[in-house]
Design an enzyme around this catalytic site. Structure first.
Site, mmCIF file in Angstrom:
data_model
loop_
_atom_site.group_PDB
_atom_site.id
_atom_site.type_symbol
_atom_site.label_atom_id
_atom_site.label_comp_id
_atom_site.label_asym_id
_atom_site.label_seq_id
_atom_site.Cartn_x
_atom_site.Cartn_y
_atom_site.Cartn_z
ATOM 1 N N ARG A 69 0.844 -1.202 0.000
ATOM 2 C CA ARG A 69 0.000 0.000 0.000
ATOM 3 C C ARG A 69 0.875 1.245 0.000
ATOM 4 N NH1 ARG A 69 -1.796 0.982 4.785
ATOM 5 N NH2 ARG A 69 -2.808 -1.033 5.078
ATOM 6 N N TYR A 121 -15.671 18.257 -15.222
ATOM 7 C CA TYR A 121 -16.121 16.876 -15.320
ATOM 8 C C TYR A 121 -17.265 16.669 -14.308
ATOM 9 C CZ TYR A 121 -15.907 11.835 -14.702
ATOM 10 O OH TYR A 121 -16.225 10.504 -14.610
ATOM 11 N N ASP A 192 -6.640 20.075 -13.414
ATOM 12 C CA ASP A 192 -7.004 18.792 -14.015
ATOM 13 C C ASP A 192 -6.651 18.909 -15.500
ATOM 14 O OD1 ASP A 192 -8.295 16.663 -15.266
ATOM 15 O OD2 ASP A 192 -9.960 16.656 -13.839
ATOM 16 N N LYS A 217 -8.147 8.070 -19.302
ATOM 17 C CA LYS A 217 -8.400 8.673 -20.609
ATOM 18 C C LYS A 217 -7.142 8.553 -21.480
ATOM 19 C CE LYS A 217 -12.163 9.485 -18.382
ATOM 20 N NZ LYS A 217 -12.480 10.710 -17.698
HETATM 21 C C1 LIG Z 1 -12.868 11.026 -16.353
HETATM 22 C C2 LIG Z 1 -12.432 12.268 -15.718
HETATM 23 C C3 LIG Z 1 -12.204 12.328 -14.332
HETATM 24 C C4 LIG Z 1 -12.479 11.161 -13.401
HETATM 25 O O1 LIG Z 1 -11.592 10.102 -13.619
HETATM 26 P P1 LIG Z 1 -11.940 8.553 -13.411
HETATM 27 O O2 LIG Z 1 -10.673 7.910 -13.821
HETATM 28 O O3 LIG Z 1 -13.113 8.228 -14.285
HETATM 29 O O4 LIG Z 1 -12.272 8.358 -11.973
HETATM 30 C C5 LIG Z 1 -11.729 13.518 -13.811
HETATM 31 N N1 LIG Z 1 -11.514 14.598 -14.604
HETATM 32 C C6 LIG Z 1 -11.740 14.567 -15.931
HETATM 33 C C7 LIG Z 1 -11.479 15.798 -16.740
HETATM 34 C C8 LIG Z 1 -12.209 13.415 -16.534
HETATM 35 O O5 LIG Z 1 -12.434 13.408 -17.846
#
Ligand SMILES: *Cc1c(COP(=O)(O)O)cnc(C)c1O
Length: 399
Positions: A69, A121, A192, A217
Site C-alpha cells: 500500500r 467533469y 485537471d 483517458k
Molecule cells: C474522467 C475524468 C475524471 C475522473 O476520472 P476517473 O478515472 O473516471 O475516476 C476527472 N476529470 C476529468 C477531466 C475526466 O475526464
C-alpha cells in the site's frame, strides 16, 4: 548507450520520489525513464511485481519497500516515469481519477474555500458537492476563462483553486500562468489536465501546484484501465499525500501500473494523431449546414484560441458541437453513428460520442450544456472513415 543518459538517482527513495531526466526529450523519457533493464534477469520490460509484503533485514530498520500500500516496484516505476514527463518531482498513482481528486481534496479543512471552474467533469462537481456536506468545505464556481471575473473572486479566503483546462465538455481554456500570478500565495492551484496529457500541456511549468489526470483517458488510451495520477513539487505536499495514501489506501494495482507504463510509450504518437483527426473533424463539422457551432481550442474561431496557443503545444482530441434542433435531433444523430460508439469516457483509440446533458453532466449541467450539445472523442481510426461516419449520421438525422 543507455548508460549515458542521466535519469537521476533515486533507487533508495520512497514510492513518490522521482529523479528528473531533463537531459532527454519527452518521447525518449516515455520509453526509458525509470525503466532500465532488470538487474537480475536483464528483462527489458518493467516486471509486474505482485507481492504485497517485503522481507526486511531487521525490525524497525528503514527499507525501500515494506508493504505494497505504501510503495511497490511496478507502481513506483510508473510514478517516477510520469513525474519526469509532467516535469514534476513527485507523483502518486491512484486507483481512479476520482480517488486522485479525493486525495487532493483531503488537504482541505472544514470552512476552507475552494474556487472551482464552473465547467468541470460531472464527477468533480459531484465530489465537491459531497465534500461540502461531509467535510464542510465551501465551494464557489467561477468562469476561469474570464480573468476579470476571477480576479474579483480571488480573496485571501481562497485555500484552493480547481481548474480544468481544456474544460469538459465546453472545451474552454483557462490561462494557467495568469491565474497562478493572480492567486493568493497560500492558495493551492490544482489543474485537471486530463484533456491535454503532459504531451500537450505542463501545468507545473505554468505555475500550478498540483496536476491531476484521469489516466483512464489519454494516458491509458485503450479503454481498459481505470487510474488517476497526481504530480507536484512541494515537499510539504509529499508528506501529506504519503500519509493519506498510507492511511486511506486508494492506490493503483501492479497490473494497472504496468498497463500505464506500456501506454506511456505511445502517448506522444497517439496524441499527435488524436489532434490531427480532431482538427480535421472540427473543420469538417464547421462546414456542415446542420451543425450550428463547433467547440475545439484549435479552431481560430474559439474564444480562447490565443491562450491555448500560448500554453499548450497541441490542442487535443476532444471536441463538442451544437447540432441543429434539440434533444431529438441530437439523440437521432448519436444513434445513427456506426464507427463512433455511443459511450461515456474519452481519450482512447476508438472514437466515442456522447450527449453530455443526459449522460455525463445530467445533474450538474450549466445552462451552456444544452439539449443539442454533442461531445466527440476523436479516436485513431482513418480520418476518411471518421468523416464519412459523421456525414452519413447527419444525413440520417431527421431535422
Ligand atoms: C474522467 C475524468 C475524471 C475522473 O476520472 P476517473 O478515472 O473516471 O475516476 C476527472 N476529470 C476529468 C477531466 C475526466 O475526464
Amino acid at each position: 548507450m543507455r548508460g549515458s543518459v542521466n535519469w537521476g538517482k533515486n533507487s533508495d527513495k520512497t514510492s513518490i520520489e522521482a529523479g528528473r531526466g531533463e537531459s532527454v526529450k519527452f518521447q525518449t523519457k516515455a520509453i526509458h525513464s525509470h525503466q532500465k533493464p532488470d538487474k537480475e534477469t536483464g528483462a527489458v520490460v518493467t516486471p509486474i511485481v505482485t507481492t504485497t509484503t517485503f522481507a526486511v533485514k531487521e525490525p524497525g530498520a528503514p527499507a525501500e519497500y515494506d508493504y505494497a500500500r505504501v510503495s511497490t516496484p511496478t507502481r513506483k516505476a510508473l510514478e517516477q516515469c510520469f513525474a519526469d514527463l509532467e516535469g514534476g518531482k513527485r507523483c502518486l498513482a491512484l486507483a481512479s481519477g476520482c480517488s486522485a481528486m479525493h486525495l487532493i481534496l483531503q488537504l482541505l479543512n472544514p470552512g476552507d474555500l475552494v474556487l472551482a471552474e464552473e465547467d468541470l467533469y460531472g464527477g468533480t462537481h459531484r465530489l465537491l458537492k459531497h465534500l461540502e456536506k461531509v467535510q464542510k468545505i465551501r465551494v464557489k464556481n467561477v468562469d476561469f476563462s474570464n480573468l476579470s471575473q476571477v480576479k474579483k473572486s480571488l480573496s485571501n479566503e481562497v485555500k484552493m483553486i480547481w481548474l480544468e483546462s481544456p474544460t469538459n465538455p465546453l472545451l474552454k481554456v483557462c490561462d494557467i500562468s495568469a491565474i497562478a500570478g493572480a492567486k493568493p500565495k497560500e492558495a493551492l492551484l490544482v489543474v485537471d489536465s486530463t484533456f491535454a496529457s503532459p504531451y500537450f500541456q505542463r501545468p507545473l511549468d505554468l505555475g500550478a501546484d498540483i496536476v491531476i489526470h484521469s489516466a483512464t483517458k489519454y494516458i491509458g488510451g485503450h479503454s481498459d484501465c481505470l487510474a488517476g495520477l497526481i504530480v507536484f513539487n512541494k515537499e510539504d505536499l509529499k508528506e501529506k499525500f504519503v500519509f493519506f495514501n498510507k492511511t486511506i489506501g486508494p492506490v493503483l494495482s501492479p497490473f494497472d501500473s504496468y498497463l500505464l507504463l506500456r501506454s506511456l510509450k505511445t502517448l506522444s504518437l497517439r496524441m499527435e494523431r488524436h489532434e490531427q483527426n480532431a482538427l480535421q473533424t472540427a473543420y469538417f463539422l464547421e462546414e456542415q449546414a446542420r451543425v450550428e457551432k463547433v467547440l475545439h481550442p484549435g479552431l481560430s474561431s474559439h474564444p480562447n484560441y490565443a491562450t491555448a496557443k500560448k500554453q499548450m503545444t497541441g490542442f487535443g482530441g476532444v471536441l463538442s458541437f451544437f447540432i441543429q434542433g434539440g434533444q431529438k435531433q441530437a439523440i437521432s444523430f448519436l444513434k445513427s453513428l456506426r464507427i463512433f460508439t455511443l459511450a461515456e469516457s474519452l481519450g482512447a483509440v476508438e472514437s466515442l460520442a456522447e450527449h453530455p446533458l443526459t449522460m455525463t453532466h445530467g445533474s450538474h449541467a450549466s445552462p451552456s450544456i444544452t439539449e443539442n450539445l454533442i461531445r466527440l472523442s476523436v479516436g485513431l481510426e482513418d480520418i476518411e472513415d471518421i468523416k464519412e461516419d459523421l456525414k452519413q449520421a447527419l444525413n440520417r438525422t431527421r431535422f
